[in-house]
Structures are given as C-alpha cells and as structure tokens.
Motif scaffolding. Structure first.
Motif, PDB file in Angstrom:
ATOM      1  N   MET A   1       0.842  -1.197   0.000  1.00 53.18           N
ATOM      2  CA  MET A   1       0.000   0.000   0.000  1.00 53.18           C
ATOM      3  C   MET A   1       0.873   1.241   0.000  1.00 53.18           C
ATOM      4  O   MET A   1       1.755   1.386   0.846  1.00 53.18           O
ATOM      5  N   LYS A   2       0.659   2.125  -0.975  1.00 52.04           N
ATOM      6  CA  LYS A   2       1.469   3.319  -1.096  1.00 52.04           C
ATOM      7  C   LYS A   2       0.643   4.575  -0.872  1.00 52.04           C
ATOM      8  O   LYS A   2      -0.478   4.680  -1.368  1.00 52.04           O
ATOM      9  N   ILE A   3       1.219   5.505  -0.127  1.00 54.05           N
ATOM     10  CA  ILE A   3       0.624   6.838   0.016  1.00 54.05           C
ATOM     11  C   ILE A   3       1.132   7.670  -1.154  1.00 54.05           C
ATOM     12  O   ILE A   3       2.334   7.895  -1.304  1.00 54.05           O
ATOM     13  N   LEU A   4       0.219   8.119  -2.007  1.00 55.93           N
ATOM     14  CA  LEU A   4       0.601   8.775  -3.256  1.00 55.93           C
ATOM     15  C   LEU A   4       0.176  10.233  -3.325  1.00 55.93           C
ATOM     16  O   LEU A   4       0.327  10.865  -4.367  1.00 55.93           O
ATOM     17  N   GLY A   5      -0.344  10.747  -2.251  1.00 57.46           N
ATOM     18  CA  GLY A   5      -0.720  12.151  -2.245  1.00 57.46           C
ATOM     19  C   GLY A   5      -1.138  12.591  -0.863  1.00 57.46           C
ATOM     20  O   GLY A   5      -1.618  11.784  -0.054  1.00 57.46           O
ATOM     21  N   LEU A   6      -0.936  13.873  -0.596  1.00 53.77           N
ATOM     22  CA  LEU A   6      -1.315  14.439   0.694  1.00 53.77           C
ATOM     23  C   LEU A   6      -1.772  15.874   0.487  1.00 53.77           C
ATOM     24  O   LEU A   6      -1.016  16.708  -0.003  1.00 53.77           O
ATOM     25  N   GLN A   7      -3.034  16.119   0.797  1.00 52.57           N
ATOM     26  CA  GLN A   7      -3.534  17.500   0.849  1.00 52.57           C
ATOM     27  C   GLN A   7      -3.503  17.909   2.308  1.00 52.57           C
ATOM     28  O   GLN A   7      -4.186  17.306   3.148  1.00 52.57           O
ATOM     29  N   LYS A   8      -2.737  18.930   2.604  1.00 46.49           N
ATOM     30  CA  LYS A   8      -2.415  19.229   4.000  1.00 46.49           C
ATOM     31  C   LYS A   8      -3.558  19.875   4.771  1.00 46.49           C
ATOM     32  O   LYS A   8      -3.545  19.863   6.003  1.00 46.49           O
ATOM     33  N   LEU A   9      -4.539  20.422   4.057  1.00 47.01           N
ATOM     34  CA  LEU A   9      -5.638  21.076   4.770  1.00 47.01           C
ATOM     35  C   LEU A   9      -6.895  21.076   3.916  1.00 47.01           C
ATOM     36  O   LEU A   9      -6.848  21.403   2.727  1.00 47.01           O
ATOM     37  N   THR A  10      -7.998  20.672   4.499  1.00 47.65           N
ATOM     38  CA  THR A  10      -9.307  20.815   3.869  1.00 47.65           C
ATOM     39  C   THR A  10     -10.331  21.206   4.924  1.00 47.65           C
ATOM     40  O   THR A  10     -10.323  20.674   6.043  1.00 47.65           O
ATOM     41  N   LEU A  11     -11.195  22.128   4.551  1.00 44.96           N
ATOM     42  CA  LEU A  11     -12.310  22.522   5.420  1.00 44.96           C
ATOM     43  C   LEU A  11     -13.625  21.966   4.906  1.00 44.96           C
ATOM     44  O   LEU A  11     -14.677  22.220   5.495  1.00 44.96           O
ATOM     45  N   LEU A  12     -13.567  21.204   3.800  1.00 43.43           N
ATOM     46  CA  LEU A  12     -14.784  20.748   3.127  1.00 43.43           C
ATOM     47  C   LEU A  12     -14.982  19.240   3.173  1.00 43.43           C
ATOM     48  O   LEU A  12     -16.116  18.772   3.223  1.00 43.43           O
ATOM     49  N   ASP A  13     -13.902  18.474   3.145  1.00 48.00           N
ATOM     50  CA  ASP A  13     -14.037  17.037   2.910  1.00 48.00           C
ATOM     51  C   ASP A  13     -14.466  16.232   4.124  1.00 48.00           C
ATOM     52  O   ASP A  13     -14.968  15.129   3.976  1.00 48.00           O
ATOM     53  N   TYR A  14     -14.240  16.769   5.324  1.00 49.67           N
ATOM     54  CA  TYR A  14     -14.681  16.095   6.536  1.00 49.67           C
ATOM     55  C   TYR A  14     -15.636  17.039   7.241  1.00 49.67           C
ATOM     56  O   TYR A  14     -15.207  17.979   7.911  1.00 49.67           O
ATOM     57  N   PRO A  15     -16.934  16.825   7.079  1.00 52.34           N
ATOM     58  CA  PRO A  15     -17.918  17.778   7.610  1.00 52.34           C
ATOM     59  C   PRO A  15     -17.703  18.101   9.089  1.00 52.34           C
ATOM     60  O   PRO A  15     -17.673  17.209   9.937  1.00 52.34           O
ATOM     61  N   GLY A  16     -17.520  19.394   9.359  1.00 51.36           N
ATOM     62  CA  GLY A  16     -17.409  19.855  10.733  1.00 51.36           C
ATOM     63  C   GLY A  16     -16.015  19.828  11.324  1.00 51.36           C
ATOM     64  O   GLY A  16     -15.825  20.223  12.476  1.00 51.36           O
ATOM     65  N   TYR A  17     -15.018  19.367  10.539  1.00 49.18           N
ATOM     66  CA  TYR A  17     -13.674  19.223  11.088  1.00 49.18           C
ATOM     67  C   TYR A  17     -12.620  19.778  10.128  1.00 49.18           C
ATOM     68  O   TYR A  17     -12.777  19.729   8.909  1.00 49.18           O
ATOM     69  N   ILE A  18     -11.530  20.267  10.712  1.00 44.29           N
ATOM     70  CA  ILE A  18     -10.347  20.655   9.945  1.00 44.29           C
ATOM     71  C   ILE A  18      -9.528  19.386   9.718  1.00 44.29           C
ATOM     72  O   ILE A  18      -9.167  18.697  10.677  1.00 44.29           O
ATOM     73  N   ALA A  19      -9.239  19.077   8.469  1.00 48.60           N
ATOM     74  CA  ALA A  19      -8.653  17.772   8.179  1.00 48.60           C
ATOM     75  C   ALA A  19      -7.577  17.863   7.102  1.00 48.60           C
ATOM     76  O   ALA A  19      -7.436  18.864   6.397  1.00 48.60           O
ATOM     77  N   ALA A  20      -6.817  16.795   7.002  1.00 44.93           N
ATOM     78  CA  ALA A  20      -5.918  16.550   5.884  1.00 44.93           C
ATOM     79  C   ALA A  20      -6.500  15.398   5.068  1.00 44.93           C
ATOM     80  O   ALA A  20      -7.336  14.632   5.563  1.00 44.93           O
ATOM     81  N   ILE A  21      -6.054  15.276   3.824  1.00 43.99           N
ATOM     82  CA  ILE A  21      -6.493  14.178   2.959  1.00 43.99           C
ATOM     83  C   ILE A  21      -5.271  13.383   2.528  1.00 43.99           C
ATOM     84  O   ILE A  21      -4.290  13.950   2.041  1.00 43.99           O
ATOM     85  N   VAL A  22      -5.329  12.075   2.696  1.00 42.21           N
ATOM     86  CA  VAL A  22      -4.264  11.197   2.235  1.00 42.21           C
ATOM     87  C   VAL A  22      -4.829  10.305   1.129  1.00 42.21           C
ATOM     88  O   VAL A  22      -5.924   9.753   1.249  1.00 42.21           O
ATOM     89  N   PHE A  23      -4.077  10.209   0.026  1.00 42.85           N
ATOM     90  CA  PHE A  23      -4.523   9.488  -1.165  1.00 42.85           C
ATOM     91  C   PHE A  23      -3.746   8.182  -1.298  1.00 42.85           C
ATOM     92  O   PHE A  23      -2.507   8.179  -1.326  1.00 42.85           O
ATOM     93  N   LEU A  24      -4.482   7.075  -1.417  1.00 42.60           N
ATOM     94  CA  LEU A  24      -3.883   5.769  -1.651  1.00 42.60           C
ATOM     95  C   LEU A  24      -4.116   5.357  -3.099  1.00 42.60           C
ATOM     96  O   LEU A  24      -5.162   5.652  -3.676  1.00 42.60           O
TER      97      LEU A  24
END
Length: 236
Positions: A1-24
């Motif tokens: 399993m490889k981590i192929l991307g990282l968005q360091k900040l999102t205010l939209l993708d996790y409703p109600g929370y400040i989050a990062a996104i990791v792409f597999l």
C-alpha cells in the motif's frame, strides 16, 4: 500500500472538522468519469510519500488538524489499511474513510475495531446498471450488488456518522438511476448529489460526458427526496 498524495488542509471534505487528505493508489473500479485516473491506472508511476513522513506531518500539525480523510483510488483494497488507520488514531485524530463499498468484509472489520469516525460511500448508479457505470464486466453485477448492499446495511447499522453520495454525469445517468438509488439507501441520514466536473485527469479520454444543469439536478434530487427527504445537492 502506497501513500501517493497528501492535501495538507481541507475545510470541506470532513464535515465539521479541519482535516488533511491522504490518497492511496489502486482501485478495483474503472469508472470512466473518475477524476483521479493516475491513482487508478498508474499508481506505480507516482511519487510515494513514506509512512514515516506522513506520520511526522500529522504530529507537526497537532492542535491544528482534527481529522484525516483517507481516500483513493479505493482504500479498502489494501490489507494494510487497518494498520494505517490505527497509526492515525494514535495521533489523536479522527478518521474519515472514502470507499466504493465493494469490500464489506474490510468495512465490517474497521467498524468492529473502532477505527472509523465517518464514512463516505459512493453510490455510483442505480443497481440495474451499476457494473457498466463502474467500468467492470456485467457478469460481475450480481456479486457486486451483493457487496454494495451489504456495505449499505453495515453503515446503516454502524452507529457512526456516514453519508452516501453520487456524482451525476450526463451521458451515464438518468432519472431512473436516482429512483433506484433512493430505494437502495432509504432510511439513511445523509445523501449528497454532486455534479460531474471535467478535468484533464478524467479516466476516459475523449469522452462526451458533461455536467447536468441545476434544474436537472434539482429534478433528480426531488426523486431521491421521496424516500430520503434530507437528501441535498453539494457543490452548487
């Protein structure tokens, strides 16, 4: 399993929370309208982020981030996924999983082990043409739908927050899809209908797909709302 991307900040993708996104990388679908084609078709050609580097990033963002969205590709095709989620959990962050719902065994195990706080499951189409819209063989449709139905039931019974969502694509979907979808997900608390957006990463080259008008989307929404009254549009 490889981590192929990282968005360091999102205010939209996790409703109600400040989050990062990791792409597999990797996926068991070949949805022609997929907007992450490089993750699906050529994951081995993308630069990898090491697990240690990713975890160091999470520790550095302690006190800022509240959660991590794990997406793909399709995360649940990877047997190593539970270990990654456990490591995210150990940083004190919440976990949101994006999935196509085709591995209910994995989903059940993650739920049982308390590794998920939120799940967003894509409902690709109405059951009568699910396989075609997902770009897989029609002979796989009965088994595929069995898995999708089981994942839907698992989430309904899970006790955690979850949503179902559909990307509407002119050229693939019509009102019958949304009538069938409403039956499939009836009783769910959250359903989002979002419009297709073209981009260079769309999997099918030289496609003729296009977005629906807002009027058409609202018509589809009205069909779903007959059985899922709280369904809504996203991204307008």
């Amino acid at each position: 399993m490889k981590i192929l991307g990282l968005q360091k900040l999102t205010l939209l993708d996790y409703p109600g929370y400040i989050a990062a996104i990791v792409f597999l990388g990797g996926c068991n679908f070949r949805c022609p309208f997929c907007q992450n084609s490089s993750l699906v078709l050529a994951p081995d050609q993308l630069p990898e982020i090491s697990r240690d580097e990713f975890l160091r990033f999470l520790h550095k963002r302690a006190g800022i981030l509240e959660g991590v969205c794990v997406t793909g590709g399709e995360p649940c095709i990877h047997p190593e996924l539970p270990g990654l989620l456990e490591e995210i959990r150990q940083t004190g962050l919440r976990v949101k999983l994006d999935t196509n719902g085709t591995n209910p065994d994995m989903l059940a195990a993650l739920l049982k082990d308390g590794l998920l706080d939120y799940v967003a499951m894509d409902i690709k189409a109405g059951p009568s043409r699910y396989a075609g819209v997902c770009g897989v063989s029609e002979s796989s449709a009965p088994r595929l739908l069995e898995k999708i139905n089981r994942s839907v039931r698992l989430l309904k019974d899970s006790g955690i927050s979850y949503e179902f969502r559909t990307t509407a694509v002119k050229g693939l979907h019509d009102e019958n899809d949304f009538s069938e979808i409403s039956t499939l997900i009836e009783g769910c608390p959250n359903y989002y209908l979002q419009n297709f957006r073209d981009c260079p990463e769309v999997l099918l080259e030289n496609h003729s797909f296009s977005p629906f008008s807002e009027e058409e989307l609202r018509h589809f929404l009205s069909i779903v709302q007959k059985k899922v009254p709280q369904a809504c549009l996203r991204g307008l």
